[in-house]
Design an enzyme around this catalytic site. Structure first.
Site, PDB file in Angstrom:
ATOM      1  N   ASP A 138       0.838  -1.192   0.000  1.00  0.00           N
ATOM      2  CA  ASP A 138       0.000   0.000   0.000  1.00  0.00           C
ATOM      3  C   ASP A 138       0.883   1.255   0.000  1.00  0.00           C
ATOM      4  OD1 ASP A 138      -2.388   1.802   0.860  1.00  0.00           O
ATOM      5  OD2 ASP A 138      -3.253  -0.206   0.751  1.00  0.00           O
ATOM      6  N   HIS A 178      -3.659   5.964   3.482  1.00  0.00           N
ATOM      7  CA  HIS A 178      -4.401   4.795   2.985  1.00  0.00           C
ATOM      8  C   HIS A 178      -3.878   3.504   3.618  1.00  0.00           C
ATOM      9  CE1 HIS A 178      -5.725   1.867  -0.181  1.00  0.00           C
ATOM     10  NE2 HIS A 178      -6.751   2.691  -0.313  1.00  0.00           N
ATOM     11  N   SER A 333     -11.363  -0.556  -1.175  1.00  0.00           N
ATOM     12  CA  SER A 333     -10.068  -0.610  -0.482  1.00  0.00           C
ATOM     13  C   SER A 333     -10.223  -1.059   0.962  1.00  0.00           C
ATOM     14  CB  SER A 333      -9.402   0.772  -0.480  1.00  0.00           C
ATOM     15  OG  SER A 333      -8.543   0.943  -1.568  1.00  0.00           O
TER      16      SER A 333
END
Length: 386
Positions: A138, A178, A333
């Site tokens: 990520d 994220h 996600s």
């Protein structure tokens, strides 16, 4: 809803080596200009075949990247089709270097930005019967009270640090945090898990297939993981799987479970790597229904809540919003790590391997939703028909 064309223009401005390709009208993909990827054992043959256009060769972990001379104006999609052959008689394992994007948002998808949240109770680890490792490919990880004192975070803290404001505009980049958010979703399902982070996309949410392959190959070479979470992906130029990425996933071995998000374009068009057969593709739910932005289709294996998910996040004082370590966010996600974490949690609690845990979590006997697979986190009968 974001202005999709403006978002795409910003992406192309920030990544001048990127290009939109659309061999089939209405089915675009993003690739790096003048780059093709080759599986290592095919590198020599591929280089010989493109020698008149080749500018340089880069042998990287798990993949060889060939750069072509820009003045030659080679169509990398046509070239890889020619080199690969067709049907059962594929000659070389080659692919354009597709861009991959994190999936709270994609240029054709409407999922949102994170919103500040009140503190979320920290996951509490019980006595696990088995050590379980979850790899998260990520944006990296930022320090967070949930895990910053753990041995596994201290070992990798510097090498996986997130870049929160790469463009120095005093605001968080679009997908900054994220990876930290995804890590928290995993830990809420598997508090005892040991996380291994690999940074493969930037704070703008953009990376490429070569980076994912390098990270997966490096992971395999350094001991692997029980579960791998990929909250990113792409459409390919021909809607077929990249042979190079597919071989890299297969090389992880049968003891590793790979989970990937299904994407946010609200389409049944295959999204990779989620659509690979060995990968568990995860769509997003909004309550008991498919989230409006979520992809779906025959290739989706599972679904989980993907709207207003609460998790760990970065601390940042910005002009538009201040974050104090927690946020809510939406996208496939964040459905994917819920499934990855559930698999890891079952493996740890029941002392079984990750493959057996995945079979248990995704047992279709409990009922599956059309084009969405098994609903993880919902008891049979509570999810509405779609």
């Amino acid at each position: 809803m974001f202005d999709q064309q403006a978002r795409l223009e910003r992406l192309l401005e920030r990544h001048p080596d990127a290009a939109v390709v659309e061999p089939v009208p209405g089915r675009p993909a993003l690739v790096r200009r003048d780059q093709i990827l080759v599986a290592g054992h095919d590198a020599g043959a591929a280089e010989d075949a493109v020698r008149r256009w080749c500018d340089s060769r880069h042998d990287e972990e798990g993949v060889t990247r060939l750069r072509l001379r820009a003045p030659a104006k080679v169509d990398v999609c046509e070239l890889t089709v020619h080199l690969a052959g067709d049907g059962r008689h594929r000659r070389l394992a080659v692919s354009p270097n597709h861009l991959v994007l994190g999936q709270p948002m994609w240029w054709s998808g409407p999922a949102d930005l994170p919103r500040p949240s009140r503190p979320v109770p920290a996951p509490t680890a019980g006595r696990a019967r088995r050590d379980v490792t979850v790899a998260i490919l990520d944006t990296g990880l930022s320090p967070h009270p949930w895990y910053e004192d753990t041995e596994w975070f201290r070992e990798q803290r510097d090498e996986v640090a997130e870049d929160l404001d790469a463009d120095l505009d005093l605001e968080l980049d679009a997908q900054a945090g994220h990876g930290t958010f995804v890590a928290g979703v995993v830990l809420r399902q598997a508090p005892s898990a040991r996380l291994r982070a690999r940074r493969v996309i930037g704070g703008d949410g953009v990376g490429d297939e070569a980076g994912v392959i390098r990270a997966l190959a490096g992971l395999a070479a350094s001991g692997g993981a029980d579960v791998v979470n990929l909250s990113l992906g792409c459409h390919t130029f021909d809607d077929r799987p990249s042979a190079v990425l597919a071989r890299t996933v297969a090389a992880l071995g049968r003891r590793t479970v790979v989970v990937a998000c299904a994407g946010n374009a609200a389409t049944d068009r295959p999204f990779w790597p989620a659509a690979l057969k060995p990968v568990i593709g995860v769509a997003a739910l909004d309550g008991g229904d498919r989230a409006a932005f979520s992809n779906y289709g025959w290739w989706v294996d599972a679904c989980a809540q993907g709207v207003d998910v609460a998790s760990s996040y970065v601390s940042f004082d910005g002009r538009r919003a201040d974050f104090e370590g927690y946020a809510t966010w939406s996208g496939t996600s964040f459905a994917a790590p819920a499934v990855a974490g559930r698999i890891a949690g079952v493996a740890a609690d029941e002392d079984i391997d990750a493959v057996a845990a995945a079979d248990r979590v995704l047992d279709p006997a409990g009922g599956a939703l059309p084009d969405l697979g098994v609903a993880v986190g919902f008891e049979h009968g509570t999810a509405a028909k779609l």
